[in-house]
Design a protein around this motif. Structure first.
Motif, mmCIF file in Angstrom:
data_model
loop_
_atom_site.group_PDB
_atom_site.id
_atom_site.type_symbol
_atom_site.label_atom_id
_atom_site.label_comp_id
_atom_site.label_asym_id
_atom_site.label_seq_id
_atom_site.Cartn_x
_atom_site.Cartn_y
_atom_site.Cartn_z
ATOM 1 N N SER A 194 0.760 -1.184 -0.030
ATOM 2 C CA SER A 194 -0.134 -0.217 -0.021
ATOM 3 C C SER A 194 0.962 1.126 -0.210
ATOM 4 C CB SER A 194 -1.000 -0.039 1.151
ATOM 5 O OG SER A 194 -1.453 1.279 1.339
ATOM 6 N N PHE A 195 0.376 2.455 -0.529
ATOM 7 C CA PHE A 195 1.342 3.540 -0.655
ATOM 8 C C PHE A 195 1.479 4.007 0.900
ATOM 9 C CE2 PHE A 195 1.761 7.985 -0.341
ATOM 10 C CZ PHE A 195 2.536 8.527 -1.489
ATOM 11 N N THR A 196 0.438 3.967 1.744
ATOM 12 C CA THR A 196 0.816 4.462 3.051
ATOM 13 C C THR A 196 1.873 3.381 3.867
ATOM 14 O OG1 THR A 196 -1.355 5.300 3.173
ATOM 15 C CG2 THR A 196 -0.346 5.333 5.147
ATOM 16 N N ASN A 197 3.063 4.266 4.547
ATOM 17 C CA ASN A 197 3.897 3.487 5.148
ATOM 18 C C ASN A 197 3.285 3.806 6.940
ATOM 19 O OD1 ASN A 197 5.931 2.744 7.028
ATOM 20 N ND2 ASN A 197 7.260 3.339 5.302
ATOM 21 N N THR A 198 2.669 2.633 7.308
ATOM 22 C CA THR A 198 2.024 2.591 8.810
ATOM 23 C C THR A 198 2.973 3.273 9.694
ATOM 24 O OG1 THR A 198 1.038 0.852 8.001
ATOM 25 C CG2 THR A 198 0.710 1.458 10.186
ATOM 26 N N VAL A 246 12.184 -0.586 7.667
ATOM 27 C CA VAL A 246 13.454 0.018 8.616
ATOM 28 C C VAL A 246 12.906 1.833 8.405
ATOM 29 C CG1 VAL A 246 15.543 0.929 9.098
ATOM 30 C CG2 VAL A 246 15.103 -1.220 8.486
ATOM 31 N N THR A 247 12.559 2.236 9.544
ATOM 32 C CA THR A 247 11.980 3.819 9.491
ATOM 33 C C THR A 247 12.992 4.385 10.620
ATOM 34 O OG1 THR A 247 9.875 2.849 9.110
ATOM 35 C CG2 THR A 247 10.007 5.228 9.691
ATOM 36 N N THR A 261 12.044 8.620 7.205
ATOM 37 C CA THR A 261 12.427 7.783 6.069
ATOM 38 C C THR A 261 12.215 6.369 6.169
ATOM 39 O OG1 THR A 261 14.054 9.358 5.271
ATOM 40 C CG2 THR A 261 14.162 7.176 4.153
ATOM 41 N N GLY A 262 11.413 5.783 5.326
ATOM 42 C CA GLY A 262 10.984 4.347 5.444
ATOM 43 C C GLY A 262 11.198 3.450 4.196
ATOM 44 N N ASP A 287 9.675 -0.231 -1.633
ATOM 45 C CA ASP A 287 9.512 1.136 -1.910
ATOM 46 C C ASP A 287 10.278 1.901 -0.741
ATOM 47 O OD1 ASP A 287 8.122 1.151 0.420
ATOM 48 O OD2 ASP A 287 6.335 2.355 -0.477
ATOM 49 N N VAL A 288 10.539 3.288 -1.111
ATOM 50 C CA VAL A 288 11.319 4.163 -0.424
ATOM 51 C C VAL A 288 10.259 5.312 -0.337
ATOM 52 C CG1 VAL A 288 13.399 5.564 0.161
ATOM 53 C CG2 VAL A 288 13.578 3.077 -0.963
#
Length: 826
Positions: A194-198, A246-247, A261-262, A287-288
């Motif tokens: 999904s686009f959203t990085n939780t 990794v965030t 940054t995730g 994705d980044v």
């Protein structure tokens, strides 16, 4: 016409209300827990000369002045103090739960947003709930599917339908920036992330209908996500059999610069290999995503959001056997494959946002974004199938195998589809608060340019019992094989070929007015707004394009009576238009119709929001009844998650239903949900009568449950359970949908997760202990589809050569899967 009279009568009534205001108080209530999530008795909660004491369940309530800052102090003889600063509205009842320890004192500035969301009919979801929720497709969408009115029959997809709408009818914003999904994805297992990085999320708001004019032009729902702005350095990581992430949070010394940054990696092999089709398959997705904030002073804020993703889907099916039919007459489809599929989806997204706080009452925003996607879908797959009876004799050498063939045939599918799309958006917004913030004016203007280059080449050849099958729309007489030779044209059963280079220019805007006051002792909140949208389609071989414009007035009224019971009543009504995106302009043959009209829906939503106590713990029951009347409907076929439109606006439709959601502290210190939904949606194509729409999901039950072991509080339990009645089974894209009205079996799925938190008792450990360096360290064990239910997402249509019957063979999703997970946060 009657609908319009009702709408404007409602507006006239609201505008004629005589309002006045008066000073009032507010109430704060909640539960005080210790670090083991056990209630604490005899905690003193005070504000100036007023005070309250928690009972044996840790519950407290205190009345405080409204419309001013209040400092609450929580004290206990054996624990450190907690100080909380908050500001409430008149007659507001705010829930505030805390955890006390014997370590350092805690200071907290409480941001009061629950009241605003409550009166707007918005569901708020805590990011921590999403991070802990066990799901085969983790992310915000996995929790949305537990809500009433939200449905999805694919655990491998992040797509969802809301109250009878399809996947293209949902708005998604991240930091007020609209985000998009790929165009060519056919199957949920192709989607990836999904686009959203939780791990970057701060707030999640969701509205299933009747939303304000400030939200864009879609028919069904709004998902509004806000990313957090970090205050200190932090690092979080997660690893499992399905991938990892990794965030990193970074903050400059002067606190003016910050960034998150995730990096995420996903490998769906564990899930895909549990399906019926045996494959050589390793789908990988990566994705980044990064957001950079710069706040030079109190008036200005600048931010940049960037995302780059690459999904590679290489698929080589080998065999498949699907058993269906009845106990007395079991039937099986056995397929042997040759060939492969190579798909690739690459997207780049960048957005720049500026916020200028001119003063306390006036805010201006400028947002610009660019979205670029390059997608390819290449496959050549040859399938030889046997459709027949299954040997059910236990002890037989051929038990479970097809012993008598009712249908034998082959099928060759070919595709060379390429798409390159570039979207540019520029938008300016303003927010103005007037008369001591009783009135609020929101406005905005937006320009969008969409450039699409698309080539579609798809064909399918079907051979049954040695005879090539002609398409049903081929007008040729005299085919009586095998008695006489066939001398007509040999053509594919399906053949779609088109090349489209088009541009779409859009201008849109909105203005809305919000007002809050009192009628006697009843608080009310009113919102009225209107959206306008103008667009034109141009491009190669397009000469008859029209310039089209829509207007969408919308209104909301919320009442909060001064009753002993904390209840809110809300009514929303409005016109919602969906100007077509490129996919809605392209018909089943790939031809673009530039004059497709915007689909129109009129929403009527009546809801009740009730806060109450049960076993001295807080609960909320939200009930919503809704009706949507739809015109100029662009009907479609649904195959897995691929939507193909007829692009002719030849139908009307409706959706009606009832949604209920109970959430609260079923277990002290946790929040759980119980959802129920009833919905019926039908469409009428060219006056032929009502039939079920592809998203006609009649009944839905959802449960999201959290618990912990009282004697072992470090062990947490998370459960996600969904039951949906069966969707219509769909129809082949070339067929008449009126002749295909069967339904899939009911969808039943339960995912369970166990997590052991090693840092649960960190406050009790001495300084220098190795676990003290971690904010969170936990091990997880997840069981997806714990009851091993066979859930189907669509049907594969196979012909019986003897009876000429077409069988709908269920395409089953994943079976039971186990997963291990490690989470670390510094």
């Amino acid at each position: 016409m009657k609908t319009k009279h009702l709408f404007f009568s409602f507006l006239f009534f609201i505008l004629c209300i005589k309002s006045f205001s008066q000073n009032a108080t507010a109430k704060v209530a909640g539960i005080v827990l210790d670090e083991n999530n056990k209630p604490i008795e005899n905690v003193n909660v005070s504000y100036l000369s007023k005070s309250s004491v928690t009972d044996k369940n840790g519950f407290y309530t205190i009345t405080v002045p409204a419309n001013q800052k209040v400092v609450l102090v929580f004290t206990h003889v054996a624990l450190k103090n907690i100080t909380a600063t908050l500001q409430l509205k008149p007659n507001e009842e705010f829930e505030y739960h805390i955890v006390m320890s014997d370590k350092a004192e805690q200071l907290s500035d409480v941001v009061i947003t629950s009241s605003r969301r409550r009166v707007q009919g918005i569901t708020s979801i805590e990011p921590e709930v999403i991070r802990k929720n066990p799901s085969a497709m983790p992310g915000i969408e996995s929790v949305l599917k537990v809500l009433p009115g939200v449905n999805s029959n694919s655990e491998l997809s992040s797509q969802y339908s809301v109250r009878g709408g399809n996947y293209d009818e949902n708005l998604v914003y991240v930091n007020e920036i609209e985000v998009y999904r790929p165009f060519l994805v056919r199957s949920g297992q192709q989607e990836g992330l999904s686009f959203t990085n939780t791990d970057m999320v701060k707030n999640i708001d969701f509205s299933a209908g009747g939303f304000q004019a400030k939200f864009g032009d879609k028919l069904s729902s709004v998902l509004d996500i806000t990313y957090r702005q970090p205050k200190k350095f932090a690092l979080a990581a997660e690893a499992s059999f399905l991938g990892g992430s990794v965030t990193a949070d970074l903050v400059s010394k002067n606190k003016k610069w910050s960034s998150i940054t995730g990096v995420r990696y996903r490998d769906n092999s564990l899930l895909v290999n549990s399906q019926e089709t045996q494959t050589n398959f390793r789908p990988t997705f990566m994705d980044v995503q990064s957001i950079v904030n710069f706040t030079p002073n109190d008036k200005w804020n600048f931010s940049f959001l960037g995302n780059a993703s690459r999904n590679v889907y290489n698929y080589q099916p080998l065999t498949r056997q699907t058993n269906f039919g009845t106990i007395d007459e079991p039937i099986a489809l056995q397929v042997f494959y040759e060939g492969q599929e190579n798909d690739k989806y690459e997207t780049l997204f960048g957005a720049f946002k500026t916020v200028f706080n001119a003063d306390e009452n006036n805010t201006y925003k400028f947002i610009s974004s660019v979205y670029h996607t390059k997608e390819q879908e290449y496959f050549d797959i040859y399938a030889a199938y046997f459709l027949g009876e299954v040997d059910t004799n236990i002890g037989s050498d051929t038990v479970g195998e097809v012993t008598f063939s009712q249908g034998v045939g082959t099928q060759l599918n070919h595709a060379r589809n390429d798409l390159d799309a570039l979207f540019f958006n520029a938008e300016i917004k303003g927010v103005h608060q007037i008369n001591n913030k009783k009135h609020q004016i929101d406005w905005g203007f937006k320009y969008t340019r969409e450039n699409i280059r698309d080539r579609i080449v798809e064909w399918e050849v079907i051979d049954s019992a040695g005879f090539s099958i002609n398409p049903p729309n081929l007008d040729f007489q005299g085919n009586d094989q095998p008695y006489n030779p066939y001398v007509g044209p040999l053509v594919p059963y399906q053949n779609v070929r088109a090349t489209n280079f088009i541009d779409i220019n859009r201008l849109s805007g909105y203005a809305q007015w919000s007002f809050k006051d009192q009628i006697g002792s009843t608080d009310y909140w009113f919102n009225f707004g209107v959206r306008a949208h103008n667009w034109k389609v141009t491009g190669d071989n397009i000469s008859s394009s029209k310039n089209q414009t829509t207007f969408s007035p919308r209104a909301q009224l919320t009442l909060k009576p001064n009753w002993e019971k904390d209840m809110i009543f809300r009514f929303a009504v409005g016109y919602y238009h969906q100007p077509p995106l490129y996919r809605e302009l392209r018909d089943l043959n790939g031809v673009v119709n530039p004059n497709v009209k915007a689909q129109q829906s009129i929403h009527f939503v009546l809801s009740n929001d009730y806060n109450f106590k049960m076993n001295n713990r807080p609960f909320k029951l939200v009930t919503e009844a809704y009706y949507k009347s739809m015109d100029d409907v662009n009907t479609y076929t649904l195959e897995n998650v691929r939507i193909r439109y007829r692009a002719n606006n030849d139908a009307t439709a409706y959706a009606q239903g009832l949604d209920m959601r109970l959430n609260g502290a079923f277990v002290p210190g946790t929040e759980s949900w119980l959802s129920f939904g009833y919905m019926k949606t039908e469409e009428n194509q060219n006056g032929r009568g009502n039939i079920a729409r592809p998203t006609d999901q009649r009944l839905k039950f959802g449960l999201l449950f959290q618990d912990y072991m009282p004697n072992l509080p470090s062990m947490k339990l998370y459960m996600n359970l969904v039951y949906n009645t069966g969707l219509p089974g769909g129809s082949p894209s070339y067929a008449d949908v009126y002749t295909y009205q069967s339904r899939l079996r009911d969808y039943r799925r339960a995912d369970v997760g166990f997590s052991y938190v090693l840092t649960e008792k960190n406050t009790e450990r001495p300084d220098g202990h190795w676990l003290k360096r971690f904010e969170d360290l936990s091990f997880g064990f997840e069981i997806f589809n714990i009851f091993n239910n066979q859930n189907a997402i669509t049907n594969t249509w196979v012909r019986d050569v003897y009876t000429k019957t077409q069988y709908g063979i269920p395409n089953y999703m994943t079976t039971r899967v186990f997963n291990l997970k490690l989470s670390v946060k510094l």
